[in-house]
Write a protein that holds these residues in place. Structure first.
Motif, PDB file in Angstrom:
ATOM      1  N   ASN A  66       0.835  -1.208   0.000  1.00 41.26           N
ATOM      2  CA  ASN A  66       0.000   0.000   0.000  1.00 41.26           C
ATOM      3  C   ASN A  66       0.866   1.253   0.000  1.00 41.26           C
ATOM      4  O   ASN A  66       0.600   2.200  -0.748  1.00 41.26           O
ATOM      5  N   LEU A  67       1.901   1.261   0.831  1.00 42.06           N
ATOM      6  CA  LEU A  67       2.768   2.439   0.920  1.00 42.06           C
ATOM      7  C   LEU A  67       3.455   2.717  -0.417  1.00 42.06           C
ATOM      8  O   LEU A  67       3.500   3.864  -0.862  1.00 42.06           O
ATOM      9  N   ARG A  68       3.959   1.686  -1.076  1.00 39.20           N
ATOM     10  CA  ARG A  68       4.594   1.890  -2.382  1.00 39.20           C
ATOM     11  C   ARG A  68       3.595   2.462  -3.384  1.00 39.20           C
ATOM     12  O   ARG A  68       3.941   3.332  -4.188  1.00 39.20           O
ATOM     13  N   GLY A  69       2.348   2.010  -3.313  1.00 36.20           N
ATOM     14  CA  GLY A  69       1.301   2.570  -4.170  1.00 36.20           C
ATOM     15  C   GLY A  69       1.039   4.029  -3.848  1.00 36.20           C
ATOM     16  O   GLY A  69       0.889   4.852  -4.749  1.00 36.20           O
ATOM     17  N   TRP A  70       0.988   4.362  -2.566  1.00 40.22           N
ATOM     18  CA  TRP A  70       0.770   5.752  -2.166  1.00 40.22           C
ATOM     19  C   TRP A  70       1.887   6.648  -2.695  1.00 40.22           C
ATOM     20  O   TRP A  70       1.641   7.765  -3.125  1.00 40.22           O
ATOM     21  N   LEU A  71       3.122   6.135  -2.619  1.00 41.55           N
ATOM     22  CA  LEU A  71       4.278   6.925  -3.043  1.00 41.55           C
ATOM     23  C   LEU A  71       4.413   7.000  -4.558  1.00 41.55           C
ATOM     24  O   LEU A  71       5.067   7.902  -5.081  1.00 41.55           O
ATOM     25  N   GLY A  72       3.828   6.016  -5.242  1.00 49.66           N
ATOM     26  CA  GLY A  72       3.976   5.937  -6.689  1.00 49.66           C
ATOM     27  C   GLY A  72       5.356   5.449  -7.109  1.00 49.66           C
ATOM     28  O   GLY A  72       5.886   5.883  -8.124  1.00 49.66           O
ATOM     29  N   VAL A  73       5.946   4.536  -6.308  1.00 50.00           N
ATOM     30  CA  VAL A  73       7.268   3.991  -6.635  1.00 50.00           C
ATOM     31  C   VAL A  73       7.192   2.467  -6.742  1.00 50.00           C
ATOM     32  O   VAL A  73       6.340   1.830  -6.123  1.00 50.00           O
ATOM     33  N   ASP A  74       8.115   1.900  -7.518  1.00 50.78           N
ATOM     34  CA  ASP A  74       8.181   0.450  -7.631  1.00 50.78           C
ATOM     35  C   ASP A  74       9.061  -0.119  -6.510  1.00 50.78           C
ATOM     36  O   ASP A  74       9.711   0.617  -5.770  1.00 50.78           O
ATOM     37  N   GLU A  82      -0.520  14.998  -3.817  1.00 47.76           N
ATOM     38  CA  GLU A  82       0.556  15.881  -3.345  1.00 47.76           C
ATOM     39  C   GLU A  82       1.790  15.069  -2.952  1.00 47.76           C
ATOM     40  O   GLU A  82       2.921  15.456  -3.250  1.00 47.76           O
ATOM     41  N   LEU A  83       1.553  13.950  -2.276  1.00 47.85           N
ATOM     42  CA  LEU A  83       2.654  13.075  -1.881  1.00 47.85           C
ATOM     43  C   LEU A  83       3.404  12.570  -3.104  1.00 47.85           C
ATOM     44  O   LEU A  83       4.640  12.633  -3.159  1.00 47.85           O
ATOM     45  N   GLN A  84       2.674  12.079  -4.096  1.00 41.20           N
ATOM     46  CA  GLN A  84       3.309  11.549  -5.298  1.00 41.20           C
ATOM     47  C   GLN A  84       4.097  12.617  -6.050  1.00 41.20           C
ATOM     48  O   GLN A  84       5.190  12.343  -6.554  1.00 41.20           O
ATOM     49  N   LYS A  85       3.585  13.830  -6.083  1.00 46.27           N
ATOM     50  CA  LYS A  85       4.320  14.931  -6.726  1.00 46.27           C
ATOM     51  C   LYS A  85       5.637  15.203  -5.981  1.00 46.27           C
ATOM     52  O   LYS A  85       6.674  15.392  -6.591  1.00 46.27           O
ATOM     53  N   LYS A  86       5.551  15.232  -4.658  1.00 45.71           N
ATOM     54  CA  LYS A  86       6.744  15.484  -3.849  1.00 45.71           C
ATOM     55  C   LYS A  86       7.786  14.383  -4.064  1.00 45.71           C
ATOM     56  O   LYS A  86       8.965  14.667  -4.254  1.00 45.71           O
ATOM     57  N   VAL A  87       7.338  13.131  -4.007  1.00 46.47           N
ATOM     58  CA  VAL A  87       8.254  12.000  -4.167  1.00 46.47           C
ATOM     59  C   VAL A  87       8.908  12.053  -5.557  1.00 46.47           C
ATOM     60  O   VAL A  87      10.136  11.907  -5.680  1.00 46.47           O
TER      61      VAL A  87
END
Length: 189
Positions: free
Chosen positions: A59-67, A180-185
């Motif tokens: 779930n966290l990786r999905g929230w961050l938008g990272v593999d 917003e989180l994904q943009k920041k990451v």
């Protein structure tokens, strides 16, 4: 830094309080750009020794938008729990992180991370420790006010599947906070 990580991984400070024994789990590198400060490893992570190696991590990786590759690259992301070992099971889930870890180790690790541009505080334990009196009355209010803590911290609820009900009641989280989180990451990595 390798010496510091080895010292932490051999820590036994709270062994008398851990029914499954000690197995400190963390990841960091001097070039880490993001630090994720979570709660404590769960039972599965205790078994595997891999941070966030469970549904919460998915779930966290999905929230961050990272593999997975990016997430587990310590030169990109440091994974630092409030308690480094699995605290055991309580009546309504895992016990809270042991209180010894963060004061003993966090400053030592964080002082070695020279490239950090984003720190995520996941869950109430990390938020209370790092934000102190700046937290709101509830975790929901703290997360809703996430912009108040930027640029120093980005606050999030725990990504446990147990929190799906919370997310259903708080649709603003998916609509406002996660983009917003994904943009920041993305901008940091």
């Amino acid at each position: 830094m390798k010496t510091q990580l080895n010292e932490i991984r051999s820590c036994t400070i709270c062994s008398a309080h851990l029914p499954q024994g000690t197995r400190p789990v963390l990841a960091a590198d001097p070039s880490s750009k993001i630090v994720i400060i979570g709660q404590a490893p769960g039972a599965r992570v205790h078994e595997t020794g891999v941070p966030w190696d469970d549904k919460s991590g998915e779930n966290l990786r999905g929230w961050l938008g990272v593999d997975e590759h990016t997430f587990y690259d310590p030169s990109q992301i440091a994974l630092l729990p409030m308690g480094f070992c699995y605290p055991g099971k309580g009546k309504s889930g895992d016990l809270p992180p042991r209180p010894e870890c963060a004061p003993q180790w966090h400053d030592k690790v964080l002082s070695l991370l020279k490239e950090v541009r984003l720190t995520l505080l996941i869950g109430q334990y990390a938020q209370q420790y790092y934000l102190g009196n700046e937290t709101k009355k509830t975790l929901t209010e703290t997360v809703r006010s996430f912009k108040d803590y930027l640029p120093d911290y980005f606050v999030l609820p725990h990504p446990s599947p147990r929190n799906n009900i919370w997310r259903a009641k708080n649709r603003w989280f998916d609509e406002t906070v996660l983009p917003e989180l994904q943009k920041k990451v993305e901008s940091v990595l």
